[in-house]
Design an enzyme around this catalytic site. Sequence first.
Site, PDB file in Angstrom:
ATOM      1  N   ARG A  97      75.945  55.920  38.934  1.00 20.44           N
ATOM      2  CA  ARG A  97      75.693  56.057  40.364  1.00 20.44           C
ATOM      3  C   ARG A  97      74.186  56.231  40.565  1.00 20.44           C
ATOM      4  NH1 ARG A  97      79.777  59.540  38.946  1.00 20.44           N
ATOM      5  NH2 ARG A  97      81.854  59.069  39.740  1.00 20.44           N
ATOM      6  N   GLU A 107      80.293  55.723  33.890  1.00 15.93           N
ATOM      7  CA  GLU A 107      80.154  55.701  35.341  1.00 15.93           C
ATOM      8  C   GLU A 107      78.673  55.819  35.688  1.00 15.93           C
ATOM      9  OE1 GLU A 107      82.637  58.734  36.998  1.00 15.93           O
ATOM     10  OE2 GLU A 107      84.496  57.654  36.528  1.00 15.93           O
ATOM     11  N   HIS A 118      87.231  72.307  39.362  1.00 13.50           N
ATOM     12  CA  HIS A 118      87.056  70.885  39.054  1.00 13.50           C
ATOM     13  C   HIS A 118      85.676  70.681  38.436  1.00 13.50           C
ATOM     14  CE1 HIS A 118      86.853  66.579  39.342  1.00 13.50           C
ATOM     15  NE2 HIS A 118      87.993  66.482  39.986  1.00 13.50           N
ATOM     16  N   GLU A 127      78.362  51.902  42.737  1.00 11.71           N
ATOM     17  CA  GLU A 127      78.911  52.613  41.581  1.00 11.71           C
ATOM     18  C   GLU A 127      79.497  51.592  40.624  1.00 11.71           C
ATOM     19  OE1 GLU A 127      81.803  56.369  40.831  1.00 11.71           O
ATOM     20  OE2 GLU A 127      82.685  54.729  41.991  1.00 11.71           O
TER      21      GLU A 127
END
Length: 574
Positions: free
Chosen positions: A438, A436, A99, A290
């Site tokens: 964070r 995204e 992954h 997030e």
Amino acid sequence: MDNIPSQDPGWTRRGFLLSAAAALAAVPGLPADPAEAAAELPGFPPDVALYRSAYRNWVGEITADGLWACAPNGPDQVVAVVNWAWRHGWRVRARGAAHGWSPLTVTEGTPSGAPVLLVDTAPHLTDLALRGPGEVRAGTGVTLEALLTFLEEHGLGVTAAPAPGVLTLGGALAVDAHGTAVPARDERRLPGHTYGSLSNLVLSLTAVVWDERAGSYVLRTFHRDEADCAALLTHLGRSLVTEVVLRTGTNTNLRCVSRTDIPAGELFAAPGSGARRTFASFLQEAGRVEAIWFAFTEHPWLKVWSLSPTRPLTSRKVTRPYNYPFSDNVPAPVAELVGRMTSEAAWYLAPLLGTAQYEAAALGLVATLSADLWGPSKNTLLYLKPTTLRVHANGYAVLTSREGVQRVVAEFAAFYRERLTAYAARGSFPVNGSVEIRVTGLDDPGDAGVAGARPPLLSALRPRADRPEWDTAVWLDVLTLPGTPDAEAFLRELERFLLRAFDGGFALTRVEWSKGWAYTDEGVWSDAEVLDAVVPAAVGEAAWAEADAVLDRLDPHRVYGNAFLDRLFDGSAG
């Protein structure tokens, strides 16, 4: 999975992008033919399961077919395999869930029959046991979901973790995997917890390393106060760790509130603009934030986690993870658009896809009663299944002070929006996924509770001694379907902006090891200046050299490595 179109010969790319369930890379391949194995791998340890296997990274951008792979049943068999590889001139690549995006495990173009042996850790290196108060011993093949479930059963947990529970612990530690968390207003760190990467929780690790006196590779345990351990905590695939002992703390209950009503212009506003509902304001209040900003849309999906010992009246209690089915199982409108874009080259549909993804989130949160969740930490921290849409992701960590977070976010968002608009004006749509964002703390070695502990040398979250005010990292990722025209050129511009804007003044850009970086106009992980100069300088020349020297000494025969790692550390393609 009813929303996913059926497979047909013309659906190969779409099928892979839309569903991971059919082919997790860690699943063993065809059993070895004894005669073939004896001819190609003479003297291979007879008790170790051996088979042919394909390798696929997360999004299928890096593939290799017909490689030999094995599944050792324990650390001793790993040692036997590594020594066989050393004696026969093979290279060993540890594989977990695959992954990841970057070529740290296998490089694109690795031919069938290459002397590359995949060592699958997930089938057997999965032992879990409490070793003492707040300490857990774990095999590196265990998944994060299994680890966090085990901890939860014993009243333990972590502050933050990556969203996919399928990640193996060994893979997560190799690339300094992280979640999103910094201290909220008036919050004090709990004993056994860290706001940095998972690597910062390691108390000791056991790796297969070269022993000069024995004249072979052996198992050796490294403790957190040993200098060599600092290089192994985030080793990028240049070692093979079989087991770790982690520091953990008392588990917490978290509330996770999702919002889709705040405009990007307000959430990512520049400091001093007068905006109230800014990214930094939520960070200050809750510490765990997030933002998922779908391309060509104006209202991000904002998640805000907060410590909540008891369930708020409006929250739904969750007893298991993965509570966003609309995200994990691709909705039909999204699947249809992805299908048209990839099979018909209809990339101009990117704005429609962004809107469809936003609407799926906004409506799905309501339909599944998942906009306000509460429960043990694992159940809100883990929210991404392998059945989600598979996309290419770039990745960077921008180190700064807590006060600098909104400025970093605002400057990034303004540049991203301006360039995306400029590309679209000339008929190019290089991004069709999301941004995204964070935020984490850095790897403070004091969190481990071990005198003399050092931070991971190669972690993107390693503090800078000369910049003590930098206590925070802003993680920035841009996601887009693989094969999207002009994506590499756009992401190169974005990378150059990050390196220029956050060059060590009030902030510093480092690459996220597992994602995409070092872009040229045509490719990724290939820009010579980034590979040779930018990456070592951002890590710190002394730290880079120390880590390289330690990893070379522990593996002088370069059993662990590939052409990309050789290029990254040595400037060679050998």
